[in-house]
Structure formats: C-alpha cells, structure tokens
Design a protein around this motif. Structure first.
Motif, PDB file in Angstrom:
ATOM      1  N   LEU A  12       0.827  -1.204   0.000  1.00  0.00           N
ATOM      2  CA  LEU A  12       0.000   0.000   0.000  1.00  0.00           C
ATOM      3  C   LEU A  12       0.866   1.260   0.000  1.00  0.00           C
ATOM      4  CD1 LEU A  12      -1.937  -2.309   0.928  1.00  0.00           C
ATOM      5  CD2 LEU A  12      -2.981  -0.659   2.486  1.00  0.00           C
ATOM      6  N   HIS A  13       2.021   1.205   0.646  1.00  0.00           N
ATOM      7  CA  HIS A  13       2.981   2.322   0.705  1.00  0.00           C
ATOM      8  C   HIS A  13       2.276   3.637   1.040  1.00  0.00           C
ATOM      9  CE1 HIS A  13       6.656   0.233  -0.600  1.00  0.00           C
ATOM     10  NE2 HIS A  13       5.833  -0.535  -1.304  1.00  0.00           N
ATOM     11  N   LEU A  14       1.516   3.609   2.121  1.00  0.00           N
ATOM     12  CA  LEU A  14       0.751   4.788   2.518  1.00  0.00           C
ATOM     13  C   LEU A  14       1.659   5.979   2.789  1.00  0.00           C
ATOM     14  CD1 LEU A  14      -1.855   3.145   4.932  1.00  0.00           C
ATOM     15  CD2 LEU A  14      -2.151   3.757   2.513  1.00  0.00           C
ATOM     16  N   ASP A  15       1.183   7.133   2.335  1.00  0.00           N
ATOM     17  CA  ASP A  15       1.889   8.408   2.512  1.00  0.00           C
ATOM     18  C   ASP A  15       3.246   8.415   1.816  1.00  0.00           C
ATOM     19  OD1 ASP A  15       1.858  11.021   3.295  1.00  0.00           O
ATOM     20  OD2 ASP A  15       2.596  10.659   5.329  1.00  0.00           O
ATOM     21  N   SER A  16       3.300   7.801   0.640  1.00  0.00           N
ATOM     22  CA  SER A  16       4.521   7.810  -0.166  1.00  0.00           C
ATOM     23  C   SER A  16       4.925   9.232  -0.501  1.00  0.00           C
ATOM     24  CB  SER A  16       4.300   7.015  -1.456  1.00  0.00           C
ATOM     25  OG  SER A  16       5.450   7.040  -2.253  1.00  0.00           O
ATOM     26  N   ARG A  17       6.232   9.484  -0.523  1.00  0.00           N
ATOM     27  CA  ARG A  17       6.740  10.857  -0.743  1.00  0.00           C
ATOM     28  C   ARG A  17       6.809  11.254  -2.218  1.00  0.00           C
ATOM     29  NH1 ARG A  17       6.114   9.975   4.060  1.00  0.00           N
ATOM     30  NH2 ARG A  17       7.360  10.868   5.749  1.00  0.00           N
ATOM     31  N   PHE A  18       6.678  10.313  -3.133  1.00  0.00           N
ATOM     32  CA  PHE A  18       6.770  10.589  -4.569  1.00  0.00           C
ATOM     33  C   PHE A  18       8.035  11.378  -4.888  1.00  0.00           C
ATOM     34  CE2 PHE A  18       2.334   9.629  -3.966  1.00  0.00           C
ATOM     35  CZ  PHE A  18       2.028   8.862  -5.075  1.00  0.00           C
ATOM     36  N   ASP A  66       9.621   4.503   9.686  1.00  0.00           N
ATOM     37  CA  ASP A  66       9.070   5.466  10.647  1.00  0.00           C
ATOM     38  C   ASP A  66       7.835   6.113  10.032  1.00  0.00           C
ATOM     39  OD1 ASP A  66      10.642   6.697   8.733  1.00  0.00           O
ATOM     40  OD2 ASP A  66      11.222   8.363  10.053  1.00  0.00           O
ATOM     41  N   ALA A  67       6.776   5.320   9.913  1.00  0.00           N
ATOM     42  CA  ALA A  67       5.559   5.739   9.223  1.00  0.00           C
ATOM     43  C   ALA A  67       5.006   7.025   9.822  1.00  0.00           C
ATOM     44  CB  ALA A  67       4.510   4.628   9.321  1.00  0.00           C
ATOM     45  N   SER A  68       4.468   7.879   8.937  1.00  0.00           N
ATOM     46  CA  SER A  68       3.911   9.154   9.383  1.00  0.00           C
ATOM     47  C   SER A  68       2.698   8.919  10.264  1.00  0.00           C
ATOM     48  CB  SER A  68       3.514  10.004   8.179  1.00  0.00           C
ATOM     49  OG  SER A  68       2.386   9.442   7.526  1.00  0.00           O
ATOM     50  N   LEU A  69       2.422   9.889  11.125  1.00  0.00           N
ATOM     51  CA  LEU A  69       1.244   9.814  11.987  1.00  0.00           C
ATOM     52  C   LEU A  69      -0.020   9.749  11.137  1.00  0.00           C
ATOM     53  CD1 LEU A  69      -0.166   9.929  14.721  1.00  0.00           C
ATOM     54  CD2 LEU A  69       0.004  12.428  14.628  1.00  0.00           C
ATOM     55  N   GLN A  70      -0.042  10.546  10.063  1.00  0.00           N
ATOM     56  CA  GLN A  70      -1.219  10.534   9.192  1.00  0.00           C
ATOM     57  C   GLN A  70      -1.436   9.145   8.596  1.00  0.00           C
ATOM     58  OE1 GLN A  70      -1.012  12.924   5.612  1.00  0.00           O
ATOM     59  NE2 GLN A  70      -3.230  13.089   5.469  1.00  0.00           N
ATOM     60  N   GLY A  71      -0.357   8.510   8.143  1.00  0.00           N
ATOM     61  CA  GLY A  71      -0.479   7.185   7.557  1.00  0.00           C
ATOM     62  C   GLY A  71      -1.022   6.173   8.552  1.00  0.00           C
ATOM     63  N   GLN A  72      -0.529   6.216   9.781  1.00  0.00           N
ATOM     64  CA  GLN A  72      -0.985   5.264  10.793  1.00  0.00           C
ATOM     65  C   GLN A  72      -2.450   5.491  11.158  1.00  0.00           C
ATOM     66  OE1 GLN A  72       2.135   4.466  13.987  1.00  0.00           O
ATOM     67  NE2 GLN A  72       3.029   6.228  12.948  1.00  0.00           N
ATOM     68  N   ARG A 103       6.750   3.326  15.560  1.00  0.00           N
ATOM     69  CA  ARG A 103       5.351   3.631  15.253  1.00  0.00           C
ATOM     70  C   ARG A 103       4.571   3.776  16.549  1.00  0.00           C
ATOM     71  NH1 ARG A 103       6.404   0.156  10.932  1.00  0.00           N
ATOM     72  NH2 ARG A 103       5.935  -1.706  12.157  1.00  0.00           N
ATOM     73  N   LEU A 104       3.415   4.399  16.436  1.00  0.00           N
ATOM     74  CA  LEU A 104       2.549   4.518  17.601  1.00  0.00           C
ATOM     75  C   LEU A 104       2.062   3.147  18.044  1.00  0.00           C
ATOM     76  CD1 LEU A 104       0.264   7.553  16.642  1.00  0.00           C
ATOM     77  CD2 LEU A 104       2.194   7.555  18.219  1.00  0.00           C
ATOM     78  N   GLN A 105       1.907   2.979  19.329  1.00  0.00           N
ATOM     79  CA  GLN A 105       1.326   1.748  19.854  1.00  0.00           C
ATOM     80  C   GLN A 105      -0.187   1.934  19.921  1.00  0.00           C
ATOM     81  OE1 GLN A 105       3.107  -1.092  20.374  1.00  0.00           O
ATOM     82  NE2 GLN A 105       4.765   0.121  19.459  1.00  0.00           N
ATOM     83  N   MET A 106      -0.870   1.541  18.856  1.00  0.00           N
ATOM     84  CA  MET A 106      -2.316   1.724  18.785  1.00  0.00           C
ATOM     85  C   MET A 106      -3.010   0.380  18.945  1.00  0.00           C
ATOM     86  SD  MET A 106      -2.810   4.592  15.779  1.00  0.00           S
ATOM     87  CE  MET A 106      -2.003   3.639  14.503  1.00  0.00           C
ATOM     88  N   GLU A 107      -4.116   0.388  19.645  1.00  0.00           N
ATOM     89  CA  GLU A 107      -4.888  -0.827  19.821  1.00  0.00           C
ATOM     90  C   GLU A 107      -5.586  -1.184  18.517  1.00  0.00           C
ATOM     91  OE1 GLU A 107      -8.493  -2.649  22.600  1.00  0.00           O
ATOM     92  OE2 GLU A 107      -7.636  -0.669  23.028  1.00  0.00           O
ATOM     93  N   LEU A 108      -5.398  -2.421  18.067  1.00  0.00           N
ATOM     94  CA  LEU A 108      -5.991  -2.857  16.811  1.00  0.00           C
ATOM     95  C   LEU A 108      -7.457  -3.212  17.011  1.00  0.00           C
ATOM     96  CD1 LEU A 108      -3.116  -5.147  15.502  1.00  0.00           C
ATOM     97  CD2 LEU A 108      -3.713  -2.859  14.682  1.00  0.00           C
ATOM     98  N   PRO A 109      -8.295  -2.942  16.010  1.00  0.00           N
ATOM     99  CA  PRO A 109      -9.700  -3.335  16.106  1.00  0.00           C
ATOM    100  C   PRO A 109      -9.841  -4.852  16.190  1.00  0.00           C
ATOM    101  CG  PRO A 109      -9.341  -1.785  14.306  1.00  0.00           C
ATOM    102  CD  PRO A 109      -7.999  -2.221  14.776  1.00  0.00           C
ATOM    103  N   ALA A 110     -10.969  -5.298  16.681  1.00  0.00           N
ATOM    104  CA  ALA A 110     -11.241  -6.734  16.749  1.00  0.00           C
ATOM    105  C   ALA A 110     -11.200  -7.328  15.347  1.00  0.00           C
ATOM    106  CB  ALA A 110     -12.608  -6.971  17.385  1.00  0.00           C
ATOM    107  N   GLY A 111     -10.640  -8.519  15.234  1.00  0.00           N
ATOM    108  CA  GLY A 111     -10.600  -9.202  13.945  1.00  0.00           C
ATOM    109  C   GLY A 111      -9.377  -8.901  13.117  1.00  0.00           C
ATOM    110  N   VAL A 112      -8.425  -8.118  13.661  1.00  0.00           N
ATOM    111  CA  VAL A 112      -7.188  -7.810  12.935  1.00  0.00           C
ATOM    112  C   VAL A 112      -6.055  -8.654  13.513  1.00  0.00           C
ATOM    113  CG1 VAL A 112      -5.488  -6.052  12.326  1.00  0.00           C
ATOM    114  CG2 VAL A 112      -7.927  -5.465  12.417  1.00  0.00           C
TER     115      VAL A 112
END
Length: 433
Positions: A12-18, A66-72, A103-112
C-alpha cells in the motif's frame, strides 16, 4: 469445503513521498500524496461492496519504517471500518515497514491479526455470515528492513486440518531484477510447501506466477513513478467447494502512470511534432477520463525533427508549456482527466536510407544484417547476446540476471545497439553539422 471470498492486497505504501517530482505545483503534489490513501479507501469500499469474508495484506502497508502519523491514523480508520462490517484483516510487515520501525502503539480493532517475526504464525479465518471456519492463514513479518533468509522454507500446513491454507509472504520469487532480493525463494520452494494459495507482496508488478496452487503478486495498490505503470489494485479471490480459486483483479488507483511512445518518422517539422504530442495527451484524457494520468513520452525513430529536439531544446520548451496548461486545470481542482507530462525521453536520430545501408559492403551493413537475422528468432537473439557478452557471463550473478531478463528487454537492447551503430557509423550526424 465451505465456499468463501477474500481480498488479497499488498504494498500500500501509505503516505509515499513521490520522490523526484519536487517541481510540481502544490495542488498536483497534494493530489499525488493523497492517492495512496485514496487507493486504501477504494480497497475498503471493494471489500464491503463485494462482501468478502476477510482481507489479507502481504506487507509494506507503510512507505517507510518510521511511518507518518497521518499514515498510521488513516490505516487505523480503514481497519475500524472493515471491522464494523465484520471483515477480518490478516497482515504481515515487509521491508519498508518492519516491526522494529518506530510507530505509535495503537490498539488494533477486533478481527485484525498481525503476524510476528518468529516462526510463521497461524490463524483460522471464518465466514462473515455464520462464523464457520474456512481457512488457515499463515504469515511472517520482517523483524528488520533486510531479510535475506529464504523464509518460505519455514512455512508448514496445520497438521490434520482440512481447511484451505493461505500463506502470506513478502519476498522476491525467482529473483525479480527490479526489486531487492529480500526473502528470496523459487516457485519450486513455494509449490513444495503444500499451501493452497500464496499471497505474495514486495514486487509491484501484478502477476500470477503459478495457477495451481495460485502463487500471486497483486502488485501495489497505487503506482508511484513511471517504473510502476498500468492499472494498480487488488485481487478478489473466490474459493469454491472443491477448493478451486477464481481470481478477479480490481483497480484501486486514482493516478495512472504510463510511458507512451511517439515516433518522429514522417513528421515534417516542429508543428507536426507538437501536434502529435498534444493529440497523444488528448487520447490519454479520453481513455482515462476519471483518473489523473502521469505520462513520460518516449520520442523514437528517425527524421528531421531530431534536429529540433537536439539543437533547439524543443522538448524542454514544450514540456514547460504542457505542464503550465495542466497546472491551470489543477488549480480549478479538475484532477479527473488531468494529464501531467512528467518528461520526454529523446531517443531519436537523423533520417538514413536503411535499405541502402543494408546493401552496403561495410561494417555497418554487416552489423544491420546480423541484427536482422538475430531478431528473427529467440534462439538467434540468445546466440548473439551470448557471443557479445561472453566475457561478462563468466560472472555467475550476471549470468543469472541475463537468464531472468524478459525477451522484450533483450530485443530492446538489440534495437538500441542497432540505432547507436547507425548514429556512429552512417555519418548522418556529421552531415547535419
């Protein structure tokens, strides 16, 4: 076996810098930056609309470790939306987003389910409708950015399970030349592990390497340069009661990258050449009215227009004008149908009498005749290349790379060598001075 449906995506390469497009107008740059997120949104939409039972993502969710906050946050939002519709997600991390990346330590939704970097983990996927178990999913993430071990050999089926087995692997199968040889393996390695479907990631070109079992690269979800041309997206996989998988590709990209060839043969002057380029742009706009296109034009062939391109810098002048026109459209937020010319690749020469050269009793005449004979068959092409590159082929790695090179690329080498020979030996360039 209970029939089920899943979505297979990767890279997916989210928030790619192009990188390399620093001179873009701000509106165009912002639209490009948003395109990887737009593809993610389309992925979620396809999964919901087609009522898939689960989604598998085979690495490189993010573009950098070091994924961006926006991407995460955007990815977290997508996972929550899938979870709200009862769609499970199974994913691994690849070389661009290894587990040791900050990366941020975020709680994953159920089923992930995120697979670790230890021995390939296993999870059982279920139907959304009734919760029946339908598949065993195995996967292994990259602990760091560089994994050179053949991790495919660590995969094993769940003992005694009659369920469909899916393996998630981020790696380079059969040594693709365009990508790093991380987690290198062969098709034979994969077929021998006994899995029913190999959900691959890492190679950005969509391809089905093997039919039974399916060994599949879905490619990335959004192209990011002229090296990543054509439609980008994901596969929807339907598995029937007999365990047969039927694959259907779904486009997800909002920006389409491409390379178009414009021969200058037969173009009389600068006006005709400019008209040919402008017509090519309108053709692209008509073909892809709902997408933004980024195109590089390859100028090929031989003709008098070559003088204009080489001496007057016409390509640079036209590029500036074409970009100005599209910047005006972008300023009106008209990105659908926008055709941004990324650049020109000038591969042209002055006109020559090729038939006369073929008849000449000269080195150039013999070169053209040899080239023609060699191009008539794949065997002839291989024979010529083997003879020409014999000193280099003593190197085992170079030998392997040449063996893996597509025939089309080898023919392009031959064509380029022929054109260079004509340019250097025909005297056409000197006559123009």
């Amino acid at each position: 076996m209970i029939p089920f449906r899943f979505l297979h995506a990767a890279d997916l390469h989210l928030d790619s810098r192009f990188a390399g497009l620093a001179q873009l107008p701000q509106a165009v740059r912002s639209y490009l930056r948003e395109s990887t997120f737009a593809a993610l949104g389309r992925l979620v939409g396809v999964a919901i609309e087609l009522e898939v039972d689960f989604v598998v993502i085979s690495g490189d969710v993010y573009d950098v470790s070091d994924a961006s906050l926006q991407g995460q946050l955007r990815f977290q939002e997508a996972l929550k939306e899938l979870a709200a519709h009862g769609i499970g997600v199974y994913l691994i991390h690849g070389n661009h987003d290894p587990l040791d990346g900050p990366r941020l330590q975020m709680e994953l939704p159920a089923g992930v389910t995120v697979f670790s970097a230890r021995e390939p983990g296993q999870a059982v996927a279920c139907c959304r409708s009734d919760g029946a178990e339908v598949a065993v999913i195995s996967g292994i993430s990259y602990p760091t950015a560089k994994v050179t071990e053949n991790t495919a050999l660590r995969f094993n089926r769940m003992p005694g399970s009659p369920l469909y087995h899916i393996a998630l692997l981020h790696g380079n199968v059969d040594g693709d030349l365009q990508h790093e040889t991380y987690s290198p393996c062969t098709r034979k390695d994969l077929i021998g592990r006994g899995f029913d479907y190999w959900a691959l990631g890492h190679i950005h070109k969509r391809s089905i390497l093997h039919e039974s079992p399916p060994i599949v690269y879905p490619g990335n979800t959004q192209g990011r340069s002229v090296k990543e041309t054509g439609p980008k997206g994901c596969y929807i996989v339907d598995v029937n009661a007999e365990g047969h998988a039927e694959l259907q590709f779904h486009e997800l990209d909002t920006v389409r990258w491409q390379v178009r060839e414009i021969p200058i043969d037969g173009l009389a002057d600068e006006a005709e050449w400019t008209g040919a380029v402008e017509q090519a742009i309108e053709d692209i706009r008509e073909e892809l009215p709902f997408l933004m296109s980024v195109v590089r034009f390859r100028l090929t062939g031989r003709g008098n227009v070559h003088r204009i391109l080489s001496e007057k810098g016409a390509a640079a002048d036209l590029l500036s004008e074409l970009q100005r026109r599209e910047a005006v459209r972008a300023g009106r937020q008209a990105f659908a149908g926008l055709v941004w010319t990324e650049g020109f690749s000038v591969e042209t020469g002055l006109p020559v009498d090729r038939e006369r050269l073929l008849q000449e009793d000269s080195f150039l005449g013999e070169l053209l005749r040899l080239s023609g004979r060699s191009a008539e068959s794949a065997d002839g092409l291989e024979e010529l290349l083997s003879a020409a590159l014999k000193p280099l082929l003593e190197n085992r790695e170079l030998r392997r790379l040449l063996a893996a090179m597509p025939e089309a690329d080898k023919r392009e080498w031959l064509r380029s060598a022929e054109e260079l020979g004509i340019t250097l030996l025909s005297g056409a360039e000197e006559e123009a001075i």
